[in-house]
Design a protein around this motif. Structure first.
Motif, short mmCIF file in Angstrom:
data_model
loop_
_atom_site.label_atom_id
_atom_site.label_comp_id
_atom_site.label_asym_id
_atom_site.label_seq_id
_atom_site.Cartn_x
_atom_site.Cartn_y
_atom_site.Cartn_z
N ALA A 13 0.87 -1.17 0.00
CA ALA A 13 0.00 0.00 0.00
C ALA A 13 0.91 1.22 0.00
O ALA A 13 1.81 1.32 0.82
N CYS A 14 0.68 2.13 -0.92
CA CYS A 14 1.46 3.38 -0.95
C CYS A 14 0.46 4.52 -1.00
O CYS A 14 -0.30 4.63 -1.96
N GLY A 15 0.43 5.33 0.05
CA GLY A 15 -0.52 6.41 0.10
C GLY A 15 -1.94 5.95 -0.08
O GLY A 15 -2.73 6.58 -0.78
N ASP A 16 -2.28 4.83 0.53
CA ASP A 16 -3.62 4.22 0.51
C ASP A 16 -3.99 3.58 -0.82
O ASP A 16 -5.12 3.08 -0.97
N ALA A 17 -3.10 3.57 -1.78
CA ALA A 17 -3.39 2.92 -3.06
C ALA A 17 -2.76 1.53 -3.08
O ALA A 17 -1.62 1.35 -2.63
N PRO A 18 -3.48 0.52 -3.59
CA PRO A 18 -2.87 -0.80 -3.75
C PRO A 18 -1.92 -0.82 -4.94
O PRO A 18 -2.27 -0.37 -6.03
N VAL A 19 -0.72 -1.30 -4.72
CA VAL A 19 0.29 -1.38 -5.78
C VAL A 19 0.82 -2.80 -5.85
O VAL A 19 1.37 -3.31 -4.86
N PHE A 20 0.65 -3.43 -7.01
CA PHE A 20 1.20 -4.75 -7.24
C PHE A 20 2.39 -4.63 -8.18
O PHE A 20 2.38 -3.79 -9.09
N PRO A 21 3.43 -5.44 -7.98
CA PRO A 21 4.56 -5.39 -8.91
C PRO A 21 4.09 -5.54 -10.35
O PRO A 21 3.27 -6.41 -10.66
N GLY A 22 4.58 -4.66 -11.22
CA GLY A 22 4.19 -4.70 -12.62
C GLY A 22 3.04 -3.78 -12.97
O GLY A 22 2.80 -3.52 -14.16
N ASP A 23 2.30 -3.28 -11.97
CA ASP A 23 1.30 -2.25 -12.26
C ASP A 23 2.01 -1.05 -12.90
O ASP A 23 3.19 -0.80 -12.64
N ILE A 49 -0.76 8.00 -10.04
CA ILE A 49 -1.86 7.06 -10.12
C ILE A 49 -1.34 5.70 -10.55
O ILE A 49 -0.34 5.60 -11.27
N VAL A 50 -2.03 4.65 -10.09
CA VAL A 50 -1.61 3.27 -10.33
C VAL A 50 -2.60 2.62 -11.30
O VAL A 50 -3.80 2.54 -11.01
N ILE A 51 -2.10 2.15 -12.44
CA ILE A 51 -2.94 1.49 -13.44
C ILE A 51 -2.69 -0.01 -13.34
O ILE A 51 -1.55 -0.46 -13.53
N PRO A 52 -3.73 -0.80 -13.01
CA PRO A 52 -3.51 -2.25 -12.97
C PRO A 52 -2.89 -2.75 -14.27
O PRO A 52 -3.28 -2.32 -15.36
N ALA A 53 -1.93 -3.65 -14.16
CA ALA A 53 -1.13 -4.07 -15.31
C ALA A 53 -1.99 -4.55 -16.47
O ALA A 53 -1.72 -4.23 -17.63
N HIS A 54 -3.04 -5.31 -16.18
CA HIS A 54 -3.84 -5.90 -17.26
C HIS A 54 -4.68 -4.87 -18.00
O HIS A 54 -5.22 -5.16 -19.07
#
Length: 239
Positions: free
Chosen positions: A161-171, A181-186
């Motif tokens: 979690a970074c600044g309340d956003a979920p971050v997965f490797p590769g996003d 902003i975090v864009i889901p990889a898919h």
């Protein structure tokens, strides 16, 4: 590591986090913006790259000593050397900026290795120096104390979690003057395509508004004439 195509990367470099936020909201994704992070320099370029993550936990005083940095497997140091060129190092610092997540030497090393940018929901030390490096960097605020005083680097390239956003490797991470902003990889390719088109339309709308046109029927484009005018504008401007 990088699976982000040059086409998608280049499209995302031309769009804003605001436009991406709208595209993600349309898909039911509401919490992808990393909260309370700010660019260290107003002139830094747009940041685009796949997430490579580092997670901190609260430090325990008897374990977190300066001698830890002699260990080549120390997660903070190892993350700096392992983060792939073109990726973005994203650090979960528990939204705690009382101690630095990193400083100018480590961020300078990331730049030399070709990393696309760095984000922490904590703080950076040497922030004025980092701002001059030319690598996109985002944090909550400047922070002088070493990370060892409060943070224990615990895991590389796991979900965070970074600044309340979920971050997965590769996003895919996009950062600009409005934030990160975090864009889901898919979803990266389709979001890039859609927001590239949205940006063209918004540029058209901005020009129309500057010329005195009202927003009803223009934004959103509920009048057929708007779409006709937009098609003419695109052809004339090569968009």
């Amino acid at each position: 590591m990088s699976k982000l195509s040059d086409t998608t990367r280049n499209k995302l470099k031309t769009v804003s986090t605001a436009t991406v936020a709208t595209a993600l909201f349309k898909r039911g994704l509401r919490i992808q913006c990393i909260q309370d992070v700010h660019p260290l320099s107003p002139d830094q370029p747009t940041m685009v790259g796949e997430a490579f993550t580092l997670r901190y936990m609260p430090a325990r005083e008897d374990l977190n000593k300066l001698e830890m940095f002699r260990d080549r497997s120390h997660p903070q140091r190892k993350a700096v050397e392992d983060c792939p060129p073109g990726a973005v190092l994203v650090m979960d610092s528990r939204k705690d900026a009382r101690a630095a997540s990193a400083g100018a030497i480590l961020v300078g090393r990331l730049k030399q290795r070709g990393v696309a940018g760095v984000v922490t929901d904590g703080g950076f030390r040497d922030s004025a120096e980092i701002a001059k490096l030319g690598i996109p960097a985002f944090h909550h605020r400047p922070s002088a104390p070493t990370n060892l005083t409060l943070h224990h680097a615990i895991e590389i390239n796991g979900p965070i979690a970074c600044g309340d956003a979920p971050v997965f490797p590769g996003d895919v991470i996009l950062g600009d003057s409005d934030g990160v902003i975090v864009i889901p990889a898919h979803l990266a390719d389709e979001i890039a395509d859609e927001t590239f088109e949205m940006t063209a339309f918004e540029d058209f709308v901005a020009e129309q508004v500057a010329n005195g046109r009202g927003i009803f029927g223009l934004y959103p484009a509920t009048d057929e004439q708007t779409l006709t005018d937009f098609a003419v504008w695109r052809k004339a401007n090569g968009r």
